[in-house]
Design a protein around this motif. Sequence first.
Motif, PDB file in Angstrom:
ATOM      1  N   CYS A  64      22.886  81.628  -9.767  1.00 56.93           N
ATOM      2  CA  CYS A  64      23.727  81.150  -8.652  1.00 56.93           C
ATOM      3  C   CYS A  64      22.954  81.189  -7.339  1.00 56.93           C
ATOM      4  O   CYS A  64      23.045  80.255  -6.533  1.00 56.93           O
ATOM      5  CB  CYS A  64      25.001  81.977  -8.537  1.00 56.93           C
ATOM      6  N   ASN A  65      22.195  82.240  -7.127  1.00 51.08           N
ATOM      7  CA  ASN A  65      21.417  82.372  -5.899  1.00 51.08           C
ATOM      8  C   ASN A  65      20.321  81.307  -5.818  1.00 51.08           C
ATOM      9  O   ASN A  65      20.164  80.638  -4.796  1.00 51.08           O
ATOM     10  CB  ASN A  65      20.815  83.778  -5.805  1.00 51.08           C
ATOM     11  N   LYS A  68      22.012  77.814  -5.709  1.00 48.19           N
ATOM     12  CA  LYS A  68      23.050  77.692  -4.668  1.00 48.19           C
ATOM     13  C   LYS A  68      24.371  77.190  -5.249  1.00 48.19           C
ATOM     14  O   LYS A  68      24.989  76.269  -4.744  1.00 48.19           O
ATOM     15  CB  LYS A  68      22.565  76.823  -3.516  1.00 48.19           C
ATOM     16  N   THR A  70      28.285  78.257  -6.730  1.00 50.39           N
ATOM     17  CA  THR A  70      29.324  79.278  -6.721  1.00 50.39           C
ATOM     18  C   THR A  70      29.472  79.793  -8.153  1.00 50.39           C
ATOM     19  O   THR A  70      29.017  79.148  -9.111  1.00 50.39           O
ATOM     20  CB  THR A  70      30.670  78.712  -6.243  1.00 50.39           C
TER      21      THR A  70
END
Length: 126
Positions: A64-65, A68, A70
């Motif tokens: 997710c990081n 980007k 959710t």
Amino acid sequence: MITKRVLNPGRIRKIGKGFSFIPHRFLTGGFLAALNQTEILLYLFLVVAADRYGLSFYSYDAICNLLKLTLDQYVQSKDGLIKKDLIAFDGTIFQVLELPNSPPVENQPVKPSPLEALVGQMLKEV
């Protein structure tokens, strides 16, 4: 007819120890068209992250990081790729699978429920 030629002979792509390649059939066989944008993003990430057996073990928070996304986008994309038989996941390890013989069904737009349609119609009239 266009004649193909190598544009940069010093940079010809080689498939080494990793798994990082996508078969041409992914495009021509309708697999790409069957995915939404976040499914494509996750699939490409998993291909690049995979070893020679298609395995990787990035955590959902790292994915997710990096992408980007959710948590909802990640879960929906992961589940969509599993449903389309493009990846396997055991809760820890991902495996990018060989493409199935038949392409997955394209994502269908979600139809609003009758109540949502009624509310939408009422809002248009107001």
